[in-house]
Design an enzyme around this catalytic site. Structure first.
Site, mmCIF file in Angstrom:
data_model
loop_
_atom_site.group_PDB
_atom_site.id
_atom_site.type_symbol
_atom_site.label_atom_id
_atom_site.label_comp_id
_atom_site.label_asym_id
_atom_site.label_seq_id
_atom_site.Cartn_x
_atom_site.Cartn_y
_atom_site.Cartn_z
ATOM 1 N N CYS A 1 1.374 -1.735 0.540
ATOM 2 C CA CYS A 1 2.750 -1.466 0.122
ATOM 3 C C CYS A 1 3.150 -0.096 0.667
ATOM 4 O O CYS A 1 3.838 0.679 0.013
ATOM 5 C CB CYS A 1 2.935 -1.592 -1.385
ATOM 6 S SG CYS A 1 1.750 -0.675 -2.330
ATOM 7 N N CYS B 1 -9.726 -6.176 -2.811
ATOM 8 C CA CYS B 1 -9.204 -5.062 -3.623
ATOM 9 C C CYS B 1 -8.197 -5.692 -4.576
ATOM 10 O O CYS B 1 -6.996 -5.680 -4.330
ATOM 11 C CB CYS B 1 -8.510 -4.029 -2.743
ATOM 12 S SG CYS B 1 -9.539 -3.446 -1.403
ATOM 13 N N ALA B 2 -8.680 -6.251 -5.644
ATOM 14 C CA ALA B 2 -7.878 -7.245 -6.349
ATOM 15 C C ALA B 2 -7.082 -6.737 -7.541
ATOM 16 O O ALA B 2 -6.082 -7.341 -7.911
ATOM 17 C CB ALA B 2 -8.794 -8.376 -6.800
ATOM 18 N N ALA B 3 -7.528 -5.657 -8.174
ATOM 19 C CA ALA B 3 -6.876 -5.252 -9.421
ATOM 20 C C ALA B 3 -5.502 -4.615 -9.161
ATOM 21 O O ALA B 3 -5.333 -3.987 -8.122
ATOM 22 C CB ALA B 3 -7.763 -4.256 -10.153
ATOM 23 N N GLY C 1 -4.230 -7.566 -10.113
ATOM 24 C CA GLY C 1 -4.502 -8.991 -10.006
ATOM 25 C C GLY C 1 -3.329 -9.941 -9.848
ATOM 26 O O GLY C 1 -3.499 -11.146 -9.968
ATOM 27 N N SER C 2 -2.121 -9.424 -9.531
ATOM 28 C CA SER C 2 -1.009 -10.372 -9.415
ATOM 29 C C SER C 2 -1.221 -11.308 -8.213
ATOM 30 O O SER C 2 -0.913 -12.499 -8.282
ATOM 31 C CB SER C 2 0.322 -9.648 -9.327
ATOM 32 O OG SER C 2 0.249 -8.649 -8.347
ATOM 33 N N LYS C 3 -1.788 -10.770 -7.134
ATOM 34 C CA LYS C 3 -2.013 -11.646 -5.966
ATOM 35 C C LYS C 3 -3.202 -12.560 -6.214
ATOM 36 O O LYS C 3 -3.192 -13.713 -5.792
ATOM 37 C CB LYS C 3 -2.212 -10.811 -4.696
ATOM 38 C CG LYS C 3 -0.985 -9.998 -4.360
ATOM 39 C CD LYS C 3 -1.154 -9.176 -3.116
ATOM 40 C CE LYS C 3 -0.062 -8.137 -2.995
ATOM 41 N NZ LYS C 3 -0.255 -6.954 -3.861
ATOM 42 N N ASP D 1 -17.830 -1.543 -4.154
ATOM 43 C CA ASP D 1 -17.066 -0.984 -3.042
ATOM 44 C C ASP D 1 -16.957 -2.059 -1.957
ATOM 45 O O ASP D 1 -17.966 -2.478 -1.391
ATOM 46 C CB ASP D 1 -17.808 0.258 -2.535
ATOM 47 C CG ASP D 1 -17.119 0.896 -1.343
ATOM 48 O OD1 ASP D 1 -16.163 0.302 -0.802
ATOM 49 O OD2 ASP D 1 -17.543 1.997 -0.949
ATOM 50 N N ASP E 1 -5.890 -6.420 0.448
ATOM 51 C CA ASP E 1 -4.676 -5.723 -0.012
ATOM 52 C C ASP E 1 -5.140 -4.307 -0.382
ATOM 53 O O ASP E 1 -5.320 -3.989 -1.542
ATOM 54 C CB ASP E 1 -4.104 -6.475 -1.222
ATOM 55 C CG ASP E 1 -2.753 -5.960 -1.651
ATOM 56 O OD1 ASP E 1 -1.931 -5.658 -0.774
ATOM 57 O OD2 ASP E 1 -2.509 -5.851 -2.870
HETATM 58 C C1 LIG Z 1 -3.039 -1.947 -3.739
HETATM 59 S S1 LIG Z 1 -4.139 -2.062 -5.055
HETATM 60 C C2 LIG Z 1 -4.428 -3.774 -5.102
HETATM 61 C C3 LIG Z 1 -3.342 -4.562 -5.783
HETATM 62 C C4 LIG Z 1 -3.768 -5.984 -6.059
HETATM 63 N N1 LIG Z 1 -4.147 -6.669 -4.851
HETATM 64 C C5 LIG Z 1 -2.661 -6.772 -6.748
HETATM 65 O O1 LIG Z 1 -1.960 -7.520 -6.123
HETATM 66 O O2 LIG Z 1 -2.523 -6.620 -7.971
HETATM 67 C C6 LIG Z 1 -5.596 -1.453 -4.375
HETATM 68 C C7 LIG Z 1 -6.842 -1.638 -5.243
HETATM 69 O O3 LIG Z 1 -7.961 -1.289 -4.421
HETATM 70 C C8 LIG Z 1 -8.949 -0.768 -5.248
HETATM 71 N N2 LIG Z 1 -9.901 -0.047 -4.356
HETATM 72 C C9 LIG Z 1 -9.813 1.191 -3.863
HETATM 73 N N3 LIG Z 1 -10.866 1.440 -3.072
HETATM 74 C C10 LIG Z 1 -11.629 0.329 -3.066
HETATM 75 C C11 LIG Z 1 -12.852 -0.037 -2.455
HETATM 76 N N4 LIG Z 1 -13.512 0.822 -1.688
HETATM 77 N N5 LIG Z 1 -13.354 -1.269 -2.692
HETATM 78 C C12 LIG Z 1 -12.701 -2.132 -3.501
HETATM 79 N N6 LIG Z 1 -11.533 -1.844 -4.104
HETATM 80 C C13 LIG Z 1 -11.012 -0.635 -3.879
HETATM 81 C C14 LIG Z 1 -8.197 0.085 -6.222
HETATM 82 O O4 LIG Z 1 -8.956 0.283 -7.387
HETATM 83 C C15 LIG Z 1 -6.944 -0.768 -6.466
HETATM 84 O O5 LIG Z 1 -7.112 -1.548 -7.606
#
Ligand SMILES: C[S@@+](CC[C@H](N)C(=O)[O-])C[C@H]1O[C@@H](n2cnc3c(N)ncnc32)[C@H](O)[C@@H]1O
Length: 712
Positions: free
Chosen positions: A326, A189-191, A193-195, A247, A273
């Site tokens: 978080c 769950c990368a966006a 993207g800081s991590k 997903d 994350d």
């Molecule tokens: C907490 S944020 C991640 C922050 C990111 N790791 C960072 O450090 O910038 C959670 C992310 O999970 C994504 N997300 C939600 N449900 C998801 C799924 N089923 N599969 C993949 N990504 C998902 C969201 O779009 C969101 O970008």
């Protein structure tokens, strides 16, 4: 590779909004943080819930916790980039940046001349002094004129990718994961993207100019946010990185080639994350105070569990997985972990991770909690939950016995970071190790001959679900083959070494002239070629050569600065020129791109090194304190130029000790100048005693209104 060609600006989250004339005179929209000033930083349910869960040990700690929750979050940043350049920048930051910091903060607080200015604080738990915290909030920095130079510094170094402004606690999961250059890494769950950026940096931490054998695959379910991810990681220019869109809870099983045999792809490191209710970010996102309720956590538990479970399935035996949120809520944290650990029957174990974070203050994971309904009724066991609540509160949310919580599941090894412990946001993190195949993973598969045997476990197909392939259609990824004629020309002109793999070059068009040529690592190419139909790939490769047909130059391509660090080790010595420091400063300081410095104006040493170098694209190298800086250049018949964008120019000039004054924009001063110009025009109108309505178009001189008045 940015947004797809067919994406309109309306669809592109990064497109700059055009201001039409109507808007120009209008009031600017309210600042996002302005309404926050009126937000009441209180929520009774929040307090009642967390007091009940005993996330603090006593009333004194609780008071500190709540007081910090209501304070602005200090700015933190990390120094990034290659080890050598990062050390050089750290040295400059400790000298020039800190000096400017003390001067600016003193000026800001001139009302209290005796007040002590807190020095920037090094985050001790972050390796090599590379992370710092300022006792100023983002708002302080944006809105205070004395701090404009610091603000400019943060903006320019962030844009060129040499620092990353990232919340302190968000730096923790990648540190705990311990990525090495040979690891296959999945960020589920990368966006935004800081991590991910940190994971990529760890992959490249080996330095030495070699391309890591591992890779980072970053996935997000949200197509638009995937482009944020591309944007955020672009500055790292990693050929070992790809972005996918899907997903994660149904992430497909993939393949890769190992020793010539196609095998199931399992990852050495996985970061989960997961999406969460985010109450650890209350200091940054004050609107959560109004919205906070328990339904969010209960709703997310299921998705968090499914993502974690799929992550554990995709993990190699012996591999490590970080689960983080978080959120402070045990339902989204300990309960999710316990839910999966129970099913994994010992195949997964929470392991200690605090030794990766020396001096970090934290609370250990909860070993007991009570799920609650939205109206704050707490339940000790699932049996107590009334029928009406059983779709919300699920059996998997309840804790094990207190003994099992510690002895069997090691929930106490989780870390919960509370805001008052070191003036940060709130966060939760746990490190898991996969000791064995999961009980439901099929035992079968690949022997040394590539045939199935019954010993090695492979992953089961992911749970069946509707395919999630929405969003924009991507341009194809077209890899070069050995006979590619563009490669012949690149090879000859740049004298590429024999170990350069042409098949790792690609373009994004099947027909017509190739415009940009991208470069990726061998393992990334292999994964794309084997799995393109299984997973939606959004992005990979670093722009390395750009078409630029020029008369009398044999090659129709020049080097792209983005890809230089990757292709430079393969480029022949006749296209590399060592230039003296003062010459590079002169090239970078050139203000008129149509008149680059004459070669005859450069030092004798540089002129000598340029002798025998044929005209065209080349690499300019320069030594600064034993660190070699490299940039893309162009040798003309009589002149030499550096191809560097504005922020990289600023970064290099900073390292070279050049003059940056022409880049130091004071937005406060610019605004005043524009306002004064407007006042002047209005005063003139009053003096002439005519209103604008009295003047016809014919009366107005074309240059009557200074351009700068538009800005106001
Ligand atoms: C907490 S944020 C991640 C922050 C990111 N790791 C960072 O450090 O910038 C959670 C992310 O999970 C994504 N997300 C939600 N449900 C998801 C799924 N089923 N599969 C993949 N990504 C998902 C969201 O779009 C969101 O970008």
């Amino acid at each position: 590779m940015g947004k797809p060609k067919h994406m309109t600006n309306k669809q592109n989250p990064f497109a700059k909004k055009k201001r039409n004339n109507k808007e120009k005179g209008a009031e600017p929209p309210a600042r996002r943080d302005k309404p926050y000033e009126s937000i009441v930083l209180e929520n009774e349910s929040f307090e009642a819930y967390y007091k009940h869960q005993q996330i603090c040990k006593d009333e004194t700690e609780w008071a500190q916790f709540m007081a910090h929750m209501r304070r602005n979050l200090p700015v933190t940043f990390r120094i990034t980039g290659s080890k050598a350049q990062a050390m050089l920048l750290l040295k400059l930051i400790k000298q020039d940046f800190f000096e400017e910091y003390f001067r600016a903060v003193k000026e800001l607080r001139k009302e209290e001349p005796d007040a002590l200015v807190e020095p920037p604080r090094c985050l001790e738990w972050y390796p090599r002094e590379m992370a710092w915290q300022l006792e100023l909030s983002r708002k302080d920095i944006r809105r205070s004129e004395p701090l404009f130079k610091l603000h400019n510094f943060l903006i320019s170094e962030t844009s060129s990718g040499y620092i990353s402004r990232q919340e302190a606690v968000s730096m923790i999961p990648p540190l705990v994961l311990g990525v090495q250059p040979h690891h296959k890494v999945l960020d589920m769950c990368a966006a935004p993207g800081s991590k991910t950026a940190q994971l990529i940096e760890s992959l490249h931490a080996g330095d030495g100019g070699t391309i890591p054998s591992g890779f980072v695959m970053a996935n997000d379910v949200d197509n638009n946010r995937c482009y944020m991810l591309v944007h955020q990681t672009k500055r790292l220019n990693s050929p070992c990185f790809l972005v996918t869109n899907g997903d994660s809870s149904t992430f497909p099983s993939m393949q890769y080639t190992k020793d010539g045999v196609v095998c199931p792809l399992k990852f050495d490191r996985v970061l989960c994350d997961v999406p969460c209710s985010g109450d650890g970010t209350l200091r940054k996102n004050a609107d959560i105070w109004n919205k906070w309720n328990l339904a969010q956590a209960s709703n997310l538990h299921g998705l968090q569990y499914r993502i974690l479970k799929r992550g554990a399935e995709l993990l190699e035996v012996g591999g490590k997985l970080v689960y983080s949120t978080c959120s402070l809520n045990p339902i989204e944290n300990e309960a999710v972990l316990h839910h999966l650990l129970k099913e994994s029957e010992g195949a997964l174990e929470i392991v200690e991770c605090s030794d990766a974070l020396p001096t970090l203050k934290y609370s250990t994971g909860l070993t007991y909690w009570e799920p609650a309904s939205k109206d704050l009724t707490f339940y000790k066991t699932f049996d107590e939950v009334p029928e009406s609540q059983r779709t919300v509160l699920r059996p998997g949310m309840f804790p094990p016995s207190k003994e099992d919580a510690v002895d069997k599941y090691h929930l106490n090894r989780c870390l919960r970071i509370l805001p008052h412990q070191q003036n940060t946001g709130g966060f939760f993190v746990a490190l898991l190790e996969k000791k064995n195949a999961l009980p439901w993973e099929t035992v079968a598969a690949v022997g040394t001959d590539g045939q199935e045997s019954s010993e090695t476990p492979i992953v089961e197909p992911p749970p069946k679900k509707a395919k999630y392939m929405r969003g924009f259609k991507e341009d194809p990824f077209v890899f070069f083959d050995e006979k590619e004629e563009v490669f012949d020309s690149l090879n000859k002109f740049f004298q590429l070494s024999a170990d350069f793999e042409p098949r790792n070059l690609l373009t994004r068009c099947r027909v017509g002239k190739k415009k940009n040529v991208y470069f990726c690592s061998s393992i990334v190419r292999d994964i794309v070629q084997l799995n393109e139909k299984r997973v939606k790939i959004i992005n990979l490769g670093v722009k390395s050569f750009v078409r630029c047909a020029t008369r009398n130059i044999e090659c129709d391509f020049r080097l792209a600065s983005e890809g230089l660090a990757n292709v430079n080790p393969f480029i022949g010595s006749q296209r590399r020129v060592m230039v003296q420091k003062q010459d590079l400063i002169a090239l970078l300081s050139c203000t008129d791109p149509t008149r680059p410095p004459e070669i005859s104006s450069l030092t004798a040493d540089t002129q000598k090194n340029l002798q025998g170098v044929a005209s065209g694209s080349c690499v300019l190298e320069c030594m600064v304190d034993d660190v070699k800086l490299a940039t893309v250049g162009w040798k003309g018949a009589m002149s030499l130029r550096a191809y560097v964008d504005q922020y990289d120019t600023m970064h290099m000039l900073r390292l070279l000790g050049g003059d940056l004054t022409k880049f130091e924009k004071n937005k406060f001063q610019d605004k005043r100048t524009a306002e004064e110009a407007l006042d002047e025009v209005e005063k003139q109108d009053e003096d002439d005693d005519v209103t604008v309505d009295d003047v016809t178009a014919d009366d107005v001189e074309p240059t009557a209104v200074p351009e700068s008045s538009e800005v106001a």
